[in-house]
Design a protein around this motif. Structure first.
Motif, PDB file in Angstrom:
ATOM      1  N   LEU A  21       0.852  -1.189   0.000  1.00 29.15           N
ATOM      2  CA  LEU A  21       0.000   0.000   0.000  1.00 29.15           C
ATOM      3  C   LEU A  21       0.887   1.238   0.000  1.00 29.15           C
ATOM      4  N   LEU A  22       0.548   2.203  -0.840  1.00 29.04           N
ATOM      5  CA  LEU A  22       1.221   3.498  -0.845  1.00 29.04           C
ATOM      6  C   LEU A  22       0.198   4.592  -0.614  1.00 29.04           C
ATOM      7  N   LEU A  23       0.590   5.601   0.160  1.00 32.74           N
ATOM      8  CA  LEU A  23      -0.268   6.741   0.486  1.00 32.74           C
ATOM      9  C   LEU A  23       0.530   8.035   0.347  1.00 32.74           C
ATOM     10  N   GLU A  24      -0.191   9.140   0.174  1.00 31.16           N
ATOM     11  CA  GLU A  24       0.407  10.473   0.243  1.00 31.16           C
ATOM     12  C   GLU A  24      -0.114  11.136   1.530  1.00 31.16           C
ATOM     13  N   PRO A  25       0.603  11.006   2.632  1.00 26.25           N
ATOM     14  CA  PRO A  25       0.071  11.467   3.923  1.00 26.25           C
ATOM     15  C   PRO A  25      -0.113  12.978   4.041  1.00 26.25           C
ATOM     16  N   GLU A  31      -8.699  13.607  -0.747  1.00 23.91           N
ATOM     17  CA  GLU A  31      -7.983  13.216  -1.965  1.00 23.91           C
ATOM     18  C   GLU A  31      -6.799  12.292  -1.672  1.00 23.91           C
ATOM     19  N   GLN A  32      -6.745  11.747  -0.470  1.00 26.54           N
ATOM     20  CA  GLN A  32      -5.644  10.860  -0.086  1.00 26.54           C
ATOM     21  C   GLN A  32      -6.028   9.424  -0.440  1.00 26.54           C
ATOM     22  N   ALA A  33      -5.751   9.060  -1.678  1.00 27.26           N
ATOM     23  CA  ALA A  33      -6.181   7.767  -2.190  1.00 27.26           C
ATOM     24  C   ALA A  33      -5.148   6.678  -1.919  1.00 27.26           C
ATOM     25  N   ASN A  34      -5.636   5.453  -1.781  1.00 25.77           N
ATOM     26  CA  ASN A  34      -4.759   4.289  -1.673  1.00 25.77           C
ATOM     27  C   ASN A  34      -4.234   3.913  -3.051  1.00 25.77           C
ATOM     28  N   MET A  35      -2.965   3.577  -3.106  1.00 26.15           N
ATOM     29  CA  MET A  35      -2.335   3.010  -4.300  1.00 26.15           C
ATOM     30  C   MET A  35      -1.824   1.631  -3.913  1.00 26.15           C
ATOM     31  N   PHE A  36      -2.040   0.640  -4.768  1.00 29.94           N
ATOM     32  CA  PHE A  36      -1.635  -0.725  -4.446  1.00 29.94           C
ATOM     33  C   PHE A  36      -0.680  -1.255  -5.508  1.00 29.94           C
TER      34      PHE A  36
END
Length: 260
Positions: A21-25, A31-36
Motif C-alpha cells: 500500500l502506498l499513500l500520500e500522507p 484526496e488521499q487515495a490508496n495506491m496498491f
C-alpha cells in the motif's frame, strides 16, 4: 502560503508478500487515495497513482523485487486522486467509459480548493469529510516546489478493461468488475481464488460519494454478495466481509431514498 518540506512524500506499508500500500500522507484526506502495488511472477500492477504531486515510478521500482519486470498502471477510475501519476507508465489501462477523461482530464486539475464548485464542496461536507484546506496539501515534496505550478497531467489509455476481462500477472489472475455509481467507469479487481477484492472507490471504509445513487445501489448490492476475504478500497483501511456488509447495509437505505 509557506509549507514545510515533507521528510518523505509517499508512505508505504507491506500488506502481504506481494502487495504494498502506498499513500500520500500530506494530501487532504478527501484526496488521499490508496495506491496498491501488486507483484506477480510475470508482471506487476500499480492500481491507481495518487495525485501526481511527486514522481511515483522511482518509488515503485525501489519497492519491486524485480524492477525490470513489466509494470502496468490500472486506473480504478479517472478522478484526480487516482490518475495523478498515470503519465509515468508505458502501459495504462482503464474502463472505456473514462478513457477520454484519463487522456484529457476535466474538472479539478489543480491543488487549489477554490477550484471546487460550491455545490461539490457542500457534497463532500454532507458526506462527512472535513472542510477542504486552501491547498489540498499541507507540505511540499522538496524545497522550492511551487504548488501553483501543479497541473493534473493525463495520458491516453494503451488498453481498455471491461467487465469480465482478466488482469493476468502470471501466478495471479484478477477478474475485472465494472462497479459504476461513484463514477461511470469505476472498476474493481477480484481474485475469486483468494477472495481478495481491490474495489477502487466503489466501496471503502469511509464517507462514500454516490454520484448516481440508483446505479451505485446496484453496485453495492452486487458487492454485498461477493464472498470476499478482504477488501482493499480506494481510501481508508482494508476490511473484511462483515464490515463490507455493514457498510452496504448502512448506505443502501440512503441511496434508495435519494431522488433519481
Amino acid at each position: 502560503m509557506s509549507l514545510p518540506v515533507a521528510e518523505r512524500w509517499f508512505e508505504t506499508k507491506r500488506l502481504d508478500a506481494t502487495t504494498t500500500l502506498l499513500l500520500e500522507p500530506h494530501v487532504h484526506i478527501l484526496e488521499q487515495a490508496n495506491m496498491f502495488l501488486i507483484e506477480g511472477r510475470d508482471r506487476d500492477v500499480i492500481l491507481d497513482s495518487g495525485m501526481g504531486v511527486a514522481p511515483l515510478r522511482p518509488v515503485l521500482d525501489a519497492l519491486r523485487a524485480d524492477p525490470a519486470k513489466p509494470l502496468a498502471h490500472v486506473a480504478s477510475h479517472a478522478h484526480i486522486d487516482h490518475i495523478g501519476g498515470v503519465h509515468e507508465f508505458g502501459e495504462r489501462l482503464i474502463h472505456p467509459a473514462e478513457a477520454d477523461d484519463m487522456a484529457e482530464p476535466k474538472g479539478i486539475r489543480s491543488l487549489r480548493s477554490a477550484d471546487f464548485a460550491p455545490e461539490t464542496r457542500q457534497m463532500f461536507l454532507d458526506a462527512g469529510y472535513p472542510p477542504l484546506w486552501e491547498l489540498l496539501i499541507d507540505a511540499v515534496p522538496w524545497e522550492g516546489y511551487d504548488p501553483d505550478a501543479y497541473l493534473l497531467q493525463g495520458a491516453p489509455a494503451t488498453g481498455l478493461l471491461e467487465e469480465g476481462d482478466a488482469v493476468d500477472l502470471g501466478d495471479r489472475v484478477f477478474e475485472v468488475l465494472h462497479l459504476p455509481g461513484h463514477s461511470p467507469g469505476g472498476i474493481g479487481l477480484w481474485e475469486a481464488e483468494t477472495g481478495v477484492l481491490f474495489s477502487g472507490d466503489a466501496i471503502y471504509d469511509g464517507p462514500l460519494i454516490p454520484v448516481e445513487p440508483a446505479v451505485y445501489a446496484r453496485t453495492l448490492r452486487r458487492l454485498r454478495d461477493l464472498p470476499v476475504s478482504i477488501v482493499h478500497g480506494g481510501h481508508d483501511p482494508s476490511f473484511g466481509r462483515d464490515r463490507l456488509r455493514a457498510i452496504v447495509d448502512a448506505c443502501l437505505p440512503k441511496l434508495e431514498a435519494a431522488p433519481g
